[in-house]
Design an enzyme around this catalytic site. Structure first.
Site: not given
Ligand SMILES: NC(=O)c1ccc[n+]([C@@H]2O[C@H](COP(=O)([O-])OP(=O)(O)OC[C@H]3O[C@@H](n4cnc5c(N)ncnc54)[C@H](OP(=O)(O)O)[C@@H]3O)[C@@H](O)[C@H]2O)c1
Length: 253
Positions: A89, A194, A156, A14
């Protein structure tokens, strides 16, 4: 990197990395099952996938909930009849450390979504991936490989370390069945992670995070997506159990 006639499940589709990656798979010809909690955001991503001429299935599920998570694979099979790639993811961060009394709550919260749901989904997906000789890409983090520069996010990091070892163990178990399992480990990425996790002021953090990288740059979602697509593609057919870091040199500093 053609994904024509392939079906890909992307959790956390999403927003951020997941939304960008789902569109990139669709651009390469895949139909996509999109999983997350927020129906409106899922619907918007599904519309963008369909605008590319591909099919999209939005599956609203809270992956911290076992019953919800159990619906993802059956719904995908009912709709598409098969799938070829599972991108685990979806992820979240919870704040808590040893001295603030929030350690166990933070641990339980983060492990449910970042690890338990991945284990459940991969286990339910494996029989279908064996049929298609498909593969799994787990989205971990540099936090798997180093202690966090933000102590409040220690659980985390613990969850991503567990995810990393799960990736390797799953790769070993599924290799004889022709199924690959790999990990992408981003450093800081410019998106809503964030703000979605209430980690502070996004602009301030962006500046300090850029300072933590050797290249002084924060990656964009599609840069992570490119690595995910590579690992999911036949070009990576000799790669399993691997940890692909994309961090602008964060681990060097
Ligand atoms: N952004 C960074 O700096 C970074 C760095 C390293 C790794 N990552 C990893 O990358 C991955 C994606 O994160 P992102 O950076 O794209 O951040 P994000 O925009 O916050 O995306 C997180 C996604 O996970 C979904 N999600 C969270 N909790 C959930 C739940 N209980 N059930 C179903 N869906 C859930 C959220 O959707 P809903 O809220 O709609 O459920 C959203 O689509 C994560 O695993 C994160 O740990 C991110």
């Amino acid at each position: 990197m053609s994904f024509a006639n392939k079906v890909v499940i992307v959790t956390g589709a999403s927003s951020g990395i997941g939304a960008a990656t789902a569109l990139m798979f669709a651009k390469e010809g895949a139909d996509v099952a999109l999983v997350a909690r927020t129906q409106a955001k899922l619907a918007a991503v599904a519309k963008n996938v369909e605008a590319l001429g591909r099919k999209a299935l939005a599956i609203q599920a809270d992956l911290s909930n076992e019953a919800d998570t159990a619906t993802v694979i059956p719904k995908t099979i009912k709709h598409f009849g098969k799938f070829d790639v599972l991108v685990n993811n979806a992820g979240m961060a919870s704040q808590g450390c040893l001295l603030d009394g929030k350690a166990l709550q933070a641990y339980d919260d983060v492990m449910k979504t970042n690890v338990r749901a991945v284990i459940q989904l991969t286990s339910l997906a494996a029989p279908y991936l064996i049929q298609t000789k498909g593969n799994v890409v787990n989205i971990s983090s540099v936090a798997e490989l180093t202690t966090n520069k933000i102590p409040m996010l220690m659980f985390y990091a613990v969850s991503k370390a567990a995810l990393g070892h799960f990736t390797r163990c799953a790769a070993l178990e599924l290799a004889p069945s022709g199924v690959r399992v790999n990990s992408v480990n981003p450093g800081p990425v410019e998106n809503e992670f964030i703000t979605n996790n209430q980690l502070g002021n996004a602009d301030d953090l962006k500046e300090s995070l850029a300072g933590y990288t050797a290249l002084g740059y924060i990656a964009k979602d599609d840069e992570i997506g490119r690595v995910i697509l590579f690992l999911a593609s036949d070009k990576a057919r000799s790669i399993t159990g691997s940890t692909y870091v994309i961090d602008n040199g964060y681990l060097l500093k």
